[in-house]
Design an enzyme around this catalytic site. Sequence first.
Site, mmCIF file in Angstrom:
data_model
loop_
_atom_site.group_PDB
_atom_site.id
_atom_site.type_symbol
_atom_site.label_atom_id
_atom_site.label_comp_id
_atom_site.label_asym_id
_atom_site.label_seq_id
_atom_site.Cartn_x
_atom_site.Cartn_y
_atom_site.Cartn_z
ATOM 1 N N ASP A 1 79.659 94.241 31.431
ATOM 2 C CA ASP A 1 79.004 93.359 32.567
ATOM 3 C C ASP A 1 77.825 92.811 32.155
ATOM 4 O O ASP A 1 76.931 93.610 32.469
ATOM 5 C CB ASP A 1 78.971 94.257 33.906
ATOM 6 C CG ASP A 1 78.663 93.431 35.064
ATOM 7 O OD1 ASP A 1 78.358 92.279 34.811
ATOM 8 O OD2 ASP A 1 78.908 93.856 36.343
ATOM 9 N N ILE B 1 68.697 94.412 39.094
ATOM 10 C CA ILE B 1 69.178 95.465 39.889
ATOM 11 C C ILE B 1 70.277 96.168 39.145
ATOM 12 O O ILE B 1 70.491 95.635 38.018
ATOM 13 C CB ILE B 1 69.546 95.051 41.179
ATOM 14 C CG1 ILE B 1 70.890 94.160 41.021
ATOM 15 C CG2 ILE B 1 68.669 94.642 42.186
ATOM 16 C CD1 ILE B 1 71.679 93.754 42.299
ATOM 17 N N GLY C 1 82.202 93.650 47.140
ATOM 18 C CA GLY C 1 82.451 94.528 48.316
ATOM 19 C C GLY C 1 82.880 96.137 48.138
ATOM 20 O O GLY C 1 82.062 96.910 48.366
ATOM 21 N N ALA D 1 81.563 74.103 33.157
ATOM 22 C CA ALA D 1 80.807 75.199 32.209
ATOM 23 C C ALA D 1 80.828 76.502 32.518
ATOM 24 O O ALA D 1 80.419 76.759 33.650
ATOM 25 C CB ALA D 1 79.730 74.336 31.385
ATOM 26 N N HIS E 1 71.190 91.704 36.108
ATOM 27 C CA HIS E 1 70.993 93.136 35.988
ATOM 28 C C HIS E 1 70.017 93.318 34.699
ATOM 29 O O HIS E 1 69.565 94.511 34.284
ATOM 30 C CB HIS E 1 72.091 93.559 35.669
ATOM 31 C CG HIS E 1 72.998 93.770 36.583
ATOM 32 N ND1 HIS E 1 73.158 94.394 37.819
ATOM 33 C CD2 HIS E 1 74.345 93.241 36.660
ATOM 34 C CE1 HIS E 1 74.020 94.014 38.628
ATOM 35 N NE2 HIS E 1 75.016 93.236 38.070
ATOM 36 N N GLY F 1 76.536 97.887 40.462
ATOM 37 C CA GLY F 1 77.339 98.421 41.463
ATOM 38 C C GLY F 1 78.333 99.679 41.076
ATOM 39 O O GLY F 1 78.441 100.649 41.161
#
Length: 590
Positions: free
Chosen positions: A489, A509, A381, A195, A494, A512
């Site tokens: 996103d 946060i 990354g 799930a 966040h 990115g």
Amino acid sequence: MKLPSNPQSSPEVRYDGKTAIITGAGQGLGRAYALMYARLGANVVVNDVSEKGANAVVEEITRAGGKAAATVGSVEDGDAIVKVALEKFGGAHILVANAGILRDKSFTAMTEQEWDAVLAVHLRGTYKCVKAVWPVFLKQKYGRIVNTASQVGIYGNFGQANYSTAKAAIIGFTRALAVEGRKYNILANAIAPSAGTAMTMTIWPQEMVDAFKPDYIAPIVGYLTSEANEETSGCLFEIMGGWAAQTRVAEDGRWDLITNFSDDRVVYPTTPQDALEQMANNFGHVEDGDDDPYADPEDPELVAKAKRNVEPPLDFSYTERDVILYNLGIGATEKELQWTFEGDDDFSALPTFGVIPQFAASGGISLDWLPNYNPAKLLHGEQYLAIKGPIPTSGDFVNQARILEVLDKGKAAAVTSVVETKDKDTGKVIFENQSTVFIRGAGGFGGKRNGKDRGPASAANAPPQRKPDAVIEEKTLPQQAALYRLSGDLNPLHIQPEFAAMGGFDKPILHGLCSFGISGKHVLKAFGPYKDIKTRFAGVVYPGETLVTEMWKEGGKVIFTTKVKERNATVLAAAAATLVDSGAPAKAKL
């Protein structure tokens, strides 16, 4: 077994007057089960080790007019959990054993404590809860049990010897309960669910999370524990996204058949990845591509196979509103009408908008084939974006995602995917994105360690030893992450403080890619349009902090570094953009 198409709405499935005990019900699957039972008239006992989680679910149920009680503590104390059911509601009729933990590590490195902890919660916890409720079920000659197993318990998995053992044992335990309980009208079944939860949301696109949300597991559990189920017991079901299959043991006395399994009409998965792939294929046909432009003779077979897989094309449509929302999300203001007012003569999308159409396609690439894969250990990354055509302010795109490169870093894996975003009408490529993610603990599979030179997408971009040619400083808004996430996103990291705390952060946060977009806007303001931009994510930004982008022009390239002013911490490194006009002048400071 015949299942109703939707047990939650089927009239024969009701639990009026019955009491359901759900362990691990503070979030995810357990929460979905608890809410389902409450909607269908049951009294619900919500167990979780988190007092906050258990109480939140109880409050959600009671606000909706249901009846629920919380019990906070380990499932190893099954007596205490069942006692709450008896004291609060006078009985117990259903047990869904859902609680669990992970302590993933290779068997060589696994400690005895890590082994014991997983077996204690999963196996002993399930046993203790069943043991406590069993006398109640026997006395009333009625009971329904669903125990939570896993595909890992069926097929095994690298780095999860403890988890695999516990889950396999739960399957055997459940089958034994079914045999002993049948004459007392006690039915017991096991499920192996997949799930979209808070953990998988960190890497799955929202479309996939929605398609495989816990609510689609709950109806199967609901049917198995209802009075409508009068005979199905001792069975194991693999479930995902509303699709369910019964997994059974087969035997044959002919050696050639039991060793070859030659019937091509039947699937014989041997790993969790095989099983998940088979389930996914039931939603949309997926086939290996004959031509693999990213084939590498140094790749081991598991990487080569992953590269050959061609994900289904994924459509993306957007309007001027979406462009404005993205521009606002990376700091465009009401004074910059070219980015925030659709009626402006120069209205346009900021160039880093190119990361938005591909987001779901990139995140939808399966990584389950990696050894010891754990989505909670995944880090974004690097990101590279090439802009290959004018960006329309509204449009219909189609995305094609592939795995480009996989590196074995020993203790981690680095996976780079490539997504081409094309105009749906013309077929012209508008964007190319290359995204690199690092998965801690997923290395050691025999892959190559060093990647190929991918030009600007892999360039080191070391800043020169001189003062920057341009510097732009911008204070982010406290609500910056809440605004940016609306572009697609939706990771709770966040926005939700509790989820951020699980990741070790003091508060939510900033994305990115939001910092990436803000810095891309700074490059545009300082030097004009660019045709590609790349960065490495080197640190986190908290909404409200100030970003400082330092830029150096080197020929036709702008190398830049972005820092948080308040902490003097680098957040974007190895970053550069290739200018459309290589002769654009440098500016001292903006």
